[in-house]
Design an enzyme around this catalytic site. Structure first.
Site, PDB file in Angstrom:
ATOM      1  N   PRO A   2      -0.733   2.690  -7.924  1.00 62.76           N
ATOM      2  CA  PRO A   2      -0.657   2.428  -9.364  1.00 62.76           C
ATOM      3  C   PRO A   2       0.148   1.172  -9.663  1.00 62.76           C
ATOM      4  O   PRO A   2       1.194   0.928  -9.059  1.00 62.76           O
ATOM      5  CB  PRO A   2       0.045   3.672  -9.902  1.00 62.76           C
ATOM      6  CG  PRO A   2      -0.258   4.739  -8.903  1.00 62.76           C
ATOM      7  CD  PRO A   2      -0.279   4.030  -7.575  1.00 62.76           C
ATOM      8  N   GLU A   3      -0.365   0.376 -10.587  1.00 59.77           N
ATOM      9  CA  GLU A   3       0.330  -0.841 -10.997  1.00 59.77           C
ATOM     10  C   GLU A   3       0.981  -0.606 -12.357  1.00 59.77           C
ATOM     11  O   GLU A   3       0.996   0.519 -12.869  1.00 59.77           O
ATOM     12  CB  GLU A   3      -0.658  -2.005 -11.022  1.00 59.77           C
ATOM     13  CG  GLU A   3      -1.282  -2.286  -9.654  1.00 59.77           C
ATOM     14  CD  GLU A   3      -2.232  -3.472  -9.656  1.00 59.77           C
ATOM     15  OE1 GLU A   3      -2.082  -4.371 -10.514  1.00 59.77           O
ATOM     16  OE2 GLU A   3      -3.141  -3.509  -8.802  1.00 59.77           O
ATOM     17  N   LYS A  58       7.157  -0.881 -11.301  1.00 59.68           N
ATOM     18  CA  LYS A  58       6.300   0.277 -11.045  1.00 59.68           C
ATOM     19  C   LYS A  58       7.104   1.566 -10.910  1.00 59.68           C
ATOM     20  O   LYS A  58       6.593   2.570 -10.397  1.00 59.68           O
ATOM     21  CB  LYS A  58       5.477   0.034  -9.777  1.00 59.68           C
ATOM     22  CG  LYS A  58       4.624  -1.240  -9.840  1.00 59.68           C
ATOM     23  CD  LYS A  58       3.942  -1.520  -8.517  1.00 59.68           C
ATOM     24  CE  LYS A  58       3.236  -2.880  -8.537  1.00 59.68           C
ATOM     25  NZ  LYS A  58       2.587  -3.198  -7.246  1.00 59.68           N
ATOM     26  N   HIS A 104       0.076  20.674  -3.260  1.00 60.68           N
ATOM     27  CA  HIS A 104       0.657  19.335  -3.336  1.00 60.68           C
ATOM     28  C   HIS A 104       1.590  19.172  -4.535  1.00 60.68           C
ATOM     29  O   HIS A 104       1.985  18.056  -4.861  1.00 60.68           O
ATOM     30  CB  HIS A 104      -0.454  18.284  -3.393  1.00 60.68           C
ATOM     31  CG  HIS A 104      -1.383  18.323  -2.218  1.00 60.68           C
ATOM     32  ND1 HIS A 104      -0.941  18.187  -0.914  1.00 60.68           N
ATOM     33  CD2 HIS A 104      -2.735  18.510  -2.148  1.00 60.68           C
ATOM     34  CE1 HIS A 104      -1.977  18.279  -0.091  1.00 60.68           C
ATOM     35  NE2 HIS A 104      -3.064  18.472  -0.808  1.00 60.68           N
ATOM     36  N   ARG A 123      -0.476  12.612  -0.511  1.00 55.85           N
ATOM     37  CA  ARG A 123      -0.091  11.772   0.634  1.00 55.85           C
ATOM     38  C   ARG A 123       1.420  11.684   0.837  1.00 55.85           C
ATOM     39  O   ARG A 123       1.886  11.221   1.871  1.00 55.85           O
ATOM     40  CB  ARG A 123      -0.667  10.365   0.463  1.00 55.85           C
ATOM     41  CG  ARG A 123      -2.179  10.344   0.332  1.00 55.85           C
ATOM     42  CD  ARG A 123      -2.677   8.919   0.292  1.00 55.85           C
ATOM     43  NE  ARG A 123      -4.069   8.845  -0.113  1.00 55.85           N
ATOM     44  CZ  ARG A 123      -4.747   7.714  -0.240  1.00 55.85           C
ATOM     45  NH1 ARG A 123      -4.134   6.559   0.002  1.00 55.85           N
ATOM     46  NH2 ARG A 123      -6.006   7.720  -0.617  1.00 55.85           N
ATOM     47  N   LYS A 166       6.655 -24.229  -4.949  1.00 54.86           N
ATOM     48  CA  LYS A 166       6.096 -23.227  -4.037  1.00 54.86           C
ATOM     49  C   LYS A 166       4.729 -23.682  -3.529  1.00 54.86           C
ATOM     50  O   LYS A 166       3.822 -23.932  -4.312  1.00 54.86           O
ATOM     51  CB  LYS A 166       5.955 -21.868  -4.736  1.00 54.86           C
ATOM     52  CG  LYS A 166       7.266 -21.127  -4.964  1.00 54.86           C
ATOM     53  CD  LYS A 166       7.000 -19.750  -5.547  1.00 54.86           C
ATOM     54  CE  LYS A 166       8.295 -18.962  -5.738  1.00 54.86           C
ATOM     55  NZ  LYS A 166       8.904 -18.604  -4.447  1.00 54.86           N
ATOM     56  N   ARG A 283      -5.226  -8.658   1.643  1.00 56.91           N
ATOM     57  CA  ARG A 283      -5.789  -7.925   0.513  1.00 56.91           C
ATOM     58  C   ARG A 283      -7.084  -8.585   0.040  1.00 56.91           C
ATOM     59  O   ARG A 283      -7.254  -9.791   0.156  1.00 56.91           O
ATOM     60  CB  ARG A 283      -4.796  -7.874  -0.648  1.00 56.91           C
ATOM     61  CG  ARG A 283      -3.491  -7.180  -0.317  1.00 56.91           C
ATOM     62  CD  ARG A 283      -2.628  -7.056  -1.546  1.00 56.91           C
ATOM     63  NE  ARG A 283      -1.344  -6.456  -1.261  1.00 56.91           N
ATOM     64  CZ  ARG A 283      -0.449  -6.129  -2.175  1.00 56.91           C
ATOM     65  NH1 ARG A 283      -0.714  -6.367  -3.452  1.00 56.91           N
ATOM     66  NH2 ARG A 283       0.695  -5.576  -1.836  1.00 56.91           N
TER      67      ARG A 283
END
Length: 293
Positions: A2-3, A58, A104, A123, A166, A283
């Site tokens: 989740p973001e 987050k 869970h 998880r 950068k 990614r």
């Protein structure tokens, strides 16, 4: 994982059930989450009033009347659901079978509001931790985080200065939580598409020689704010494990313009290109080479 929009959606869902109410009972069904729960976890929570429920990047942060803070992280598959204390569902509420699997349900809070708040995590990559509010600046999980992208400290000037010099890619810079907090792969891809900027572009191009923001930085900050705002309104993106506290799915994934749209037509008016995918820093990156420069 989740973001920011997904975590903010969870915060908004938990607030009516938790903020201003006492934790009448706390139950831990297993202690071995990503990090073991503290031995005094239940004792430090039981009887405490949640004076505020916030978010940093987050992470969810519940302020307690004792002066402690309960930090909560969803991990990969963590979710909260809110039901009546007797387990009854609100009429019309949808609960996904995964979040209903009680094997869970690792942590349960019975609130004085009459709500039962249940943390479910198949998880077990999520975790919870209690620490004194006075020590928040030294909390390892929060220390060094960049500004909130929806906060007043985040603007084109700040982003340009953070990226000046950068040589890393623009996408990599945006995923660096020290540059800006809470962004992840999904919303970085979407923001770059909205700003018409290539994920391969060097981060340094957001600043000119005087370290002032370029037009790229102005477009990007606007795009980041817009895409996050739209996602929060939509309840986040439900690609795999994310659920709102009601058990309902977020639906922002139906508005994706770039992410997970490999081979599909670009949605930029007049572009005519197609969304491509390539692996960047381990990614998947989704972009349109026709309009993202």
């Amino acid at each position: 994982m989740p973001e920011l929009p997904e975590v903010e959606t969870v915060r908004l869902g938990l607030t009516p059930a938790m903020e201003g109410f006492r934790i009448a009972r706390a139950v831990t069904n297993r202690d071995d989450l990503r990090f073991p729960l503290q031995k005094d976890f239940v004792a430090r929570l039981t009887g405490q009033i949640v004076t505020g429920l916030g978010r940093r990047a987050k992470y969810l942060l519940a302020d307690l009347a004792s002066g402690d803070v309960l930090l909560m992280h969803l991990g990969m598959s963590g979710s909260f659901r809110v039901v009546a204390a007797d387990g009854a569902h609100t009429p019309g509420e949808f609960h996904h079978p995964r979040s209903e699997d009680r094997t869970h349900d690792h942590v349960v809070f019975d609130m004085s509001s009459g709500a039962r708040v249940i943390f479910n995590d198949p998880r077990r990559f999520g975790f919870m931790k209690i620490f004194p509010r006075a020590a928040i600046d030294d909390e390892p999980h929060l220390k060094g985080l960049g500004p909130e992208p929806l906060g007043n400290a985040f603007d084109a000037v700040m982003l340009a200065r953070a990226c000046a010099g950068k040589q890393t890619s623009l996408k990599a810079a945006l995923l660096d939580q020290r540059v800006v907090a809470g962004l992840g792969n999904i919303y970085v891809c979407e923001a770059l598409w909205r700003a018409h900027l290539s994920p391969k572009r060097k981060a340094a191009t957001l600043a000119n020689r005087k370290n002032e923001p370029t037009d790229h930085a102005l477009r990007l900050t606007d795009a980041i704010r817009a895409v996050l705002g739209d996602a929060i309104k939509a309840g986040g993106s439900s690609l795999r494990d994310h659920r709102q506290t009601s058990g309902e799915l977020g639906y922002f994934q139906h508005s994706f313009a770039a992410y997970d749209r490999e081979g599909e037509r670009c949605r930029t008016d007049g572009c005519g290109g197609a969304v491509k995918r390539f692996v960047q820093n381990g990614r998947s990156t989704f972009w349109c080479s026709g309009c993202q420069k």
